[in-house]
Design a protein around this motif. Structure first.
Motif, mmCIF file in Angstrom:
data_model
loop_
_atom_site.group_PDB
_atom_site.id
_atom_site.type_symbol
_atom_site.label_atom_id
_atom_site.label_comp_id
_atom_site.label_asym_id
_atom_site.label_seq_id
_atom_site.Cartn_x
_atom_site.Cartn_y
_atom_site.Cartn_z
ATOM 1 N N ALA A 119 -102.484 -3.151 -31.830
ATOM 2 C CA ALA A 119 -103.822 -3.721 -31.580
ATOM 3 C C ALA A 119 -104.613 -3.252 -32.851
ATOM 4 O O ALA A 119 -105.734 -4.130 -33.280
ATOM 5 N N GLU A 120 -104.472 -2.001 -33.250
ATOM 6 C CA GLU A 120 -105.404 -1.569 -34.291
ATOM 7 C C GLU A 120 -105.604 -2.470 -35.389
ATOM 8 O O GLU A 120 -106.552 -2.659 -36.295
ATOM 9 N N ARG A 121 -104.469 -2.587 -35.742
ATOM 10 C CA ARG A 121 -104.112 -3.842 -37.024
ATOM 11 C C ARG A 121 -104.938 -4.919 -37.023
ATOM 12 O O ARG A 121 -105.831 -5.460 -37.835
ATOM 13 N N VAL A 122 -104.922 -5.437 -35.941
ATOM 14 C CA VAL A 122 -105.513 -6.878 -35.330
ATOM 15 C C VAL A 122 -107.056 -6.494 -35.568
ATOM 16 O O VAL A 122 -107.897 -7.452 -36.030
ATOM 17 N N ARG A 123 -107.146 -5.298 -34.954
ATOM 18 C CA ARG A 123 -108.981 -5.253 -34.888
ATOM 19 C C ARG A 123 -109.460 -4.981 -36.268
ATOM 20 O O ARG A 123 -110.391 -5.607 -36.764
ATOM 21 N N ARG A 124 -108.574 -4.388 -37.206
ATOM 22 C CA ARG A 124 -109.404 -4.271 -38.484
ATOM 23 C C ARG A 124 -109.215 -5.467 -39.340
ATOM 24 O O ARG A 124 -109.887 -5.785 -40.184
ATOM 25 N N VAL A 125 -108.125 -6.537 -39.054
ATOM 26 C CA VAL A 125 -108.026 -7.675 -39.570
ATOM 27 C C VAL A 125 -109.133 -8.580 -39.195
ATOM 28 O O VAL A 125 -109.755 -9.261 -40.173
ATOM 29 N N ILE A 126 -109.841 -8.484 -38.040
ATOM 30 C CA ILE A 126 -110.757 -9.158 -37.673
ATOM 31 C C ILE A 126 -112.222 -8.609 -38.187
ATOM 32 O O ILE A 126 -113.125 -9.350 -38.523
ATOM 33 N N ALA A 127 -112.184 -7.501 -38.283
ATOM 34 C CA ALA A 127 -113.440 -6.665 -38.637
ATOM 35 C C ALA A 127 -113.532 -6.790 -40.133
ATOM 36 O O ALA A 127 -114.719 -6.612 -40.728
ATOM 37 N N GLY A 128 -112.471 -6.707 -40.844
ATOM 38 C CA GLY A 128 -112.218 -6.435 -42.251
ATOM 39 C C GLY A 128 -112.078 -5.155 -42.809
ATOM 40 O O GLY A 128 -112.260 -4.184 -41.933
ATOM 41 N N TYR A 129 -111.437 -5.010 -43.725
ATOM 42 C CA TYR A 129 -110.838 -3.660 -43.915
ATOM 43 C C TYR A 129 -111.021 -3.322 -45.677
ATOM 44 O O TYR A 129 -111.164 -4.407 -46.556
ATOM 45 N N GLY A 130 -110.736 -2.215 -46.108
ATOM 46 C CA GLY A 130 -110.821 -1.940 -47.511
ATOM 47 C C GLY A 130 -112.062 -1.601 -48.343
ATOM 48 O O GLY A 130 -113.053 -2.001 -47.298
ATOM 49 N N LYS A 131 -112.212 -1.220 -49.236
ATOM 50 C CA LYS A 131 -113.605 -0.697 -49.863
ATOM 51 C C LYS A 131 -113.649 -1.377 -51.430
ATOM 52 O O LYS A 131 -112.518 -1.524 -51.982
ATOM 53 N N GLY A 132 -114.710 -1.510 -51.832
ATOM 54 C CA GLY A 132 -115.199 -1.849 -53.308
ATOM 55 C C GLY A 132 -114.339 -3.169 -53.488
ATOM 56 O O GLY A 132 -114.226 -4.058 -52.930
ATOM 57 N N ASP A 133 -113.579 -3.165 -54.771
ATOM 58 C CA ASP A 133 -113.016 -4.251 -55.224
ATOM 59 C C ASP A 133 -111.677 -4.675 -54.209
ATOM 60 O O ASP A 133 -111.308 -6.046 -54.371
ATOM 61 N N LYS A 134 -111.416 -3.799 -53.560
ATOM 62 C CA LYS A 134 -110.097 -4.097 -52.751
ATOM 63 C C LYS A 134 -110.535 -4.400 -51.095
ATOM 64 O O LYS A 134 -109.628 -4.804 -50.354
ATOM 65 N N ALA A 135 -111.993 -4.755 -50.937
ATOM 66 C CA ALA A 135 -112.155 -5.136 -49.831
ATOM 67 C C ALA A 135 -111.927 -6.293 -49.285
ATOM 68 O O ALA A 135 -111.801 -7.684 -50.041
ATOM 69 N N THR A 136 -111.184 -6.403 -48.182
ATOM 70 C CA THR A 136 -111.019 -7.959 -47.673
ATOM 71 C C THR A 136 -111.872 -8.315 -46.397
ATOM 72 O O THR A 136 -111.968 -7.587 -45.392
ATOM 73 N N PRO A 137 -112.537 -9.396 -46.509
ATOM 74 C CA PRO A 137 -113.546 -9.763 -45.517
ATOM 75 C C PRO A 137 -112.818 -10.033 -44.275
ATOM 76 O O PRO A 137 -111.778 -10.228 -43.881
ATOM 77 N N GLY A 138 -113.571 -9.977 -43.042
ATOM 78 C CA GLY A 138 -113.054 -9.962 -41.652
ATOM 79 C C GLY A 138 -112.915 -11.393 -41.507
ATOM 80 O O GLY A 138 -113.132 -12.483 -42.169
ATOM 81 N N ILE A 139 -112.285 -11.751 -40.188
ATOM 82 C CA ILE A 139 -111.924 -13.198 -39.839
ATOM 83 C C ILE A 139 -112.232 -13.243 -38.447
ATOM 84 O O ILE A 139 -111.897 -12.128 -37.635
ATOM 85 N N ASP A 140 -113.226 -14.375 -38.152
ATOM 86 C CA ASP A 140 -113.809 -14.251 -36.823
ATOM 87 C C ASP A 140 -112.800 -14.523 -35.882
ATOM 88 O O ASP A 140 -112.596 -15.732 -35.860
ATOM 89 N N SER A 141 -112.602 -13.641 -35.078
ATOM 90 C CA SER A 141 -111.663 -14.326 -33.911
ATOM 91 C C SER A 141 -111.534 -12.942 -32.987
ATOM 92 O O SER A 141 -112.486 -12.139 -32.750
#
Length: 526
Positions: free
Chosen positions: A387-409
């Motif tokens: 579940a924690e992985r899915v939470r972070r995919v939804i919220a967005g993860y990573g920092k700086g140039d490696k930041a991945t925006p979240g997905i509204d779900s």
């Protein structure tokens, strides 16, 4: 037809019917809501996957379009234990024992087959008529799994064995390095695969094969042979090229179409005679006309990723690698591209690190889809990893140039709750009344449940001119009589009423178009 036999097979063939039905207890604190306040129909369930699959049957039987599972490969190093309480003394000895290597556990394959068989039977029940199941496996159980799936899904519903190139280079420490795994693919009904599998979308590499040297207004194209093998008299005409050269079909071949078709194609500029205009004609196939491309059974890591990529993905999300051999998101995205549409339900009952949910969310983001995922994970890390992985995919993860925006779900998180029916067949008083209503509605109609008890405390719903009531008050006995009938706000052409007992004669029930069903005896068991 050859069949696979193993110790305990006769005891597990019908075991999926004996598994008790448990309600699902929602744990709101562990779920996530989208910006619209919904969970988008996504579920993560913590618990034994056989019991969880049984709990999904009332709502999802025959509705799941795509199943992907990555079960234990039974290598002897995975530490899984057999936990199904099958009523057989030989199998009971296996309970709770970690399955070891071949030399330590001579019943290793029997245990694995006994574990997988009822789960695959349950998964088949959940598949839609146009659904497909994809199962990752390696050489430890691939042959056994193929024969078991033939037994459950039917050999005619086998689609393919996909070979996934999981590594980028061989292991130099070994004389023969294993660089692939398998994905077995079966359909619920493979009679028409155009209803089961999609064409794969074209990518940039495919588009680069098309060009437009003659500035055709239809756009880029590739040329294909305009000849066919064999001799057909009405396809043996002469062709004059734009340069004035007259040519016949090559030896042993004829033209691909009748002369009338050729003339129409020539008039529409759908043939290519080479830049000099005196070559053998070739037919132009346009990029704009291609709906997609056919998949094949070789999936190289350049297209769908590899285990090292998957490990890096997981480390970026959770801070460190939690699994030895996770699956890359691109691999599951390929599965989803083949077997889902934008509204599909996707199920993974060996959820692990939640790659399937990640792939569903990412594909929805890319194509605007509304696919829903259902994950089931037995292990304690269902919350902290799955579940924690899915939470972070939804919220967005990573920092700086490696930041991945979240997905509204969003998603809802569940634990397996109490059994609905006690061993003596009576209803379990610990089960919330709403869950019993939901269960009876699904078993009666297979339709989505909407709580209508605000209109009447016994009202289940109405569908196809039939109204359903469940007169249930826990320990207090309910009686179907005139006093109850006078309180019911709706009556359809047929009214189905569940109650503990009925005091109305059958001829009166028939005259009123009422069907009486006794609680709990006539509540369906899934």
């Amino acid at each position: 037809m050859p069949t696979l036999e193993w110790m305990g097979k006769d005891k597990v063939i019908g075991y999926h019917r004996q598994v008790p039905y448990r309600v699902l207890d929602s744990v709101p604190a562990k779920g996530v809501l989208a910006t619209d306040g919904s969970d988008r129909g996504n579920k993560i369930i913590h618990g034994d996957n056989l019991e969880a699959l049984k709990s999904l049957l009332p709502e999802y039987e025959g509705r799941v379009d795509c199943i992907y599972i990555d079960p234990p490969y039974n290598t002897g190093n995975e530490g899984w234990a057999y936990n199904d309480n099958v009523n057989d003394p030989r199998i009971r000895r296996w309970l709770g024992e970690v399955v070891g290597k071949e030399g330590e556990d001579f019943s290793r394959h029997d245990k694995w087959l006994c574990m997988m068989y009822p789960r695959l039977q349950m998964l088949r029940l959940l598949l839609s008529e146009t659904g497909a199941i994809f199962i990752s496996i390696d050489d430890n159980e691939q042959a056994n799994l193929k024969m078991m799936c033939d037994d459950i899904f039917g050999p005619s519903n086998f689609i393919a064995t996909i070979i996934w190139q999981k590594r980028t280079s061989p292991d130099a420490r070994k004389r023969m390095s294993n660089g692939h795994e398998y994905i077995l693919v079966y359909a619920k009904n493979a009679s028409d695969l155009t209803k089961v599998l999609n064409l794969l979308p074209l990518d940039e590499t495919d588009a680069k094969k098309y060009r437009n040297p003659d500035n055709d207004p239809r756009g880029p194209w590739v040329s294909v042979d305009f000849t066919a093998q064999g001799y057909r008299p009405n396809q043996m005409y002469q062709i004059e090229t734009p340069s004035g050269k007259v040519i016949d079909p090559p030896e042993g071949r004829c033209w691909k179409n009748l002369e009338s078709v050729y003339k129409q194609m020539r008039a529409e500029n759908r043939l290519w005679f080479g830049e000099s205009g005196d070559g053998v004609p070739r037919q132009k196939n346009y990029l704009a006309d291609r709906a997609g491309k056919t998949a094949w059974t070789w999936w190289p890591n350049t297209e769908v990723g590899h285990t090292q990529e998957a490990t890096q993905e997981l480390a970026e999300l959770l801070g460190k690698a939690r699994f030895d051999y996770p699956k890359p998101v691109r691999l599951i995205e390929r599965v989803l591209e083949l077997a889902t549409n934008k509204e599909s339900i996707v199920l993974d009952s060996f959820a692990g690190s939640a790659t399937t949910a990640h792939a569903v969310l990412r594909l929805n983001q890319r194509d605007g889809g509304h696919r829903r995922f259902i994950l089931v994970e037995l292990s304690d890390y269902a919350d902290t990893v799955t579940a924690e992985r899915v939470r972070r995919v939804i919220a967005g993860y990573g920092k700086g140039d490696k930041a991945t925006p979240g997905i509204d779900s969003g998603f809802s998180y569940y634990e397996l709750g109490p059994v609905l029916f006690e061993p003596d067949g009576m209803l379990n008083p610990e089960v919330p009344r709403e869950e019993l209503f939901r269960y009876v509605w699904y078993t009666e109609t297979k339709a989505d449940y909407v709580d209508m008890t605000s209109e009447h405390r016994y009202l289940l719903g109405e569908i196809a001119d039939t109204v359903y009531y469940l007169a249930y008050d826990g320990a207090e006995e309910s009686v179907l009589g005139y006093d109850l009938l006078r309180t019911l706000p709706r009556r359809g052409s047929t009214t189905v009423i569940y109650a503990d007992r009925c005091v109305l004669p059958q001829d009166r029930l028939d005259a009123l178009n009422i069907v009486f069903k006794q609680i709990p005896r006539q509540i369906a068991r899934v």
